[in-house]
Design a protein around this motif. Sequence first.
Motif, short mmCIF file in Angstrom:
data_model
loop_
_atom_site.label_atom_id
_atom_site.label_comp_id
_atom_site.label_asym_id
_atom_site.label_seq_id
_atom_site.Cartn_x
_atom_site.Cartn_y
_atom_site.Cartn_z
N GLY A 137 0.76 -1.06 -0.11
CA GLY A 137 -0.16 -0.02 0.08
C GLY A 137 0.82 1.25 0.08
O GLY A 137 0.37 2.41 -0.07
N TYR A 138 2.12 1.02 -0.18
CA TYR A 138 3.18 2.32 -0.14
C TYR A 138 3.95 2.21 -1.25
O TYR A 138 4.56 1.07 -1.45
N GLU A 139 4.04 3.23 -2.18
CA GLU A 139 4.68 2.92 -3.39
C GLU A 139 6.07 2.81 -3.22
O GLU A 139 6.78 1.99 -3.95
N ASP A 140 7.12 3.58 -2.43
CA ASP A 140 8.38 3.47 -2.47
C ASP A 140 8.64 2.49 -1.45
O ASP A 140 8.22 2.52 -0.17
N PRO A 141 9.62 1.85 -1.80
CA PRO A 141 10.32 1.03 -0.88
C PRO A 141 11.36 1.63 0.15
O PRO A 141 11.75 2.76 -0.08
N VAL A 142 11.51 1.28 1.21
CA VAL A 142 12.16 1.95 2.36
C VAL A 142 13.30 1.13 2.82
O VAL A 142 13.38 -0.28 2.96
N THR A 143 14.29 2.06 2.86
CA THR A 143 15.74 1.34 3.45
C THR A 143 15.92 1.65 4.80
O THR A 143 15.70 2.67 5.24
N TYR A 144 16.03 0.41 5.60
CA TYR A 144 16.55 0.35 6.93
C TYR A 144 18.05 -0.05 6.94
O TYR A 144 18.48 -1.10 6.86
N THR A 145 18.85 0.96 7.48
CA THR A 145 20.13 0.67 7.84
C THR A 145 20.43 0.52 9.37
O THR A 145 19.92 1.49 10.10
N TYR A 146 21.18 -0.59 9.71
CA TYR A 146 21.52 -0.80 11.15
C TYR A 146 22.83 -1.07 11.40
O TYR A 146 23.59 -1.36 10.66
#
Length: 146
Positions: A137-146
């Motif tokens: 439901g959200y167009e853009d992928p999200v980057t999670y850096t840890y």
Amino acid sequence: MKFSRLIMLLLSVTLFLNMQCEDDPVSLPQSNCVNLALIDSFSYENAATSPYTINDVIVNEDCLIITITATGCDGNTWTMQFLDSGSVDESSPPQRYGKFFLINDESCLAEVGRTTSFDLSTLQIEGENEIIINIDGYEDPVTYTY
């Protein structure tokens, strides 16, 4: 004879006291996020959600911050959860798939916006320091850096 009974009694009492449980404090990871992202493939596929629109998604350290709108009175009774499908695409960086779920029993028709956050540390992959999260439901992928 009396001395051996006394020693046996002291030994028994000592063993009994040694077996008493002490509640060791359980330490949960400290988080500034409101909720915890869960990995649950069954719920990811089968859970029902109330209608909503995702307006914005931000990753701040280990927190996924989601802003949504839905109809309701004020949104204070909403229950919100972020579920991961449990599957990981072996790409570089790896990709995960998540869904936001809303339980909204409010009967008002006003459009209400709410922001909440989810701790993403449960989604970390050993040996990696970054993942892409594709949110349904959200167009853009999200980057999670840890």
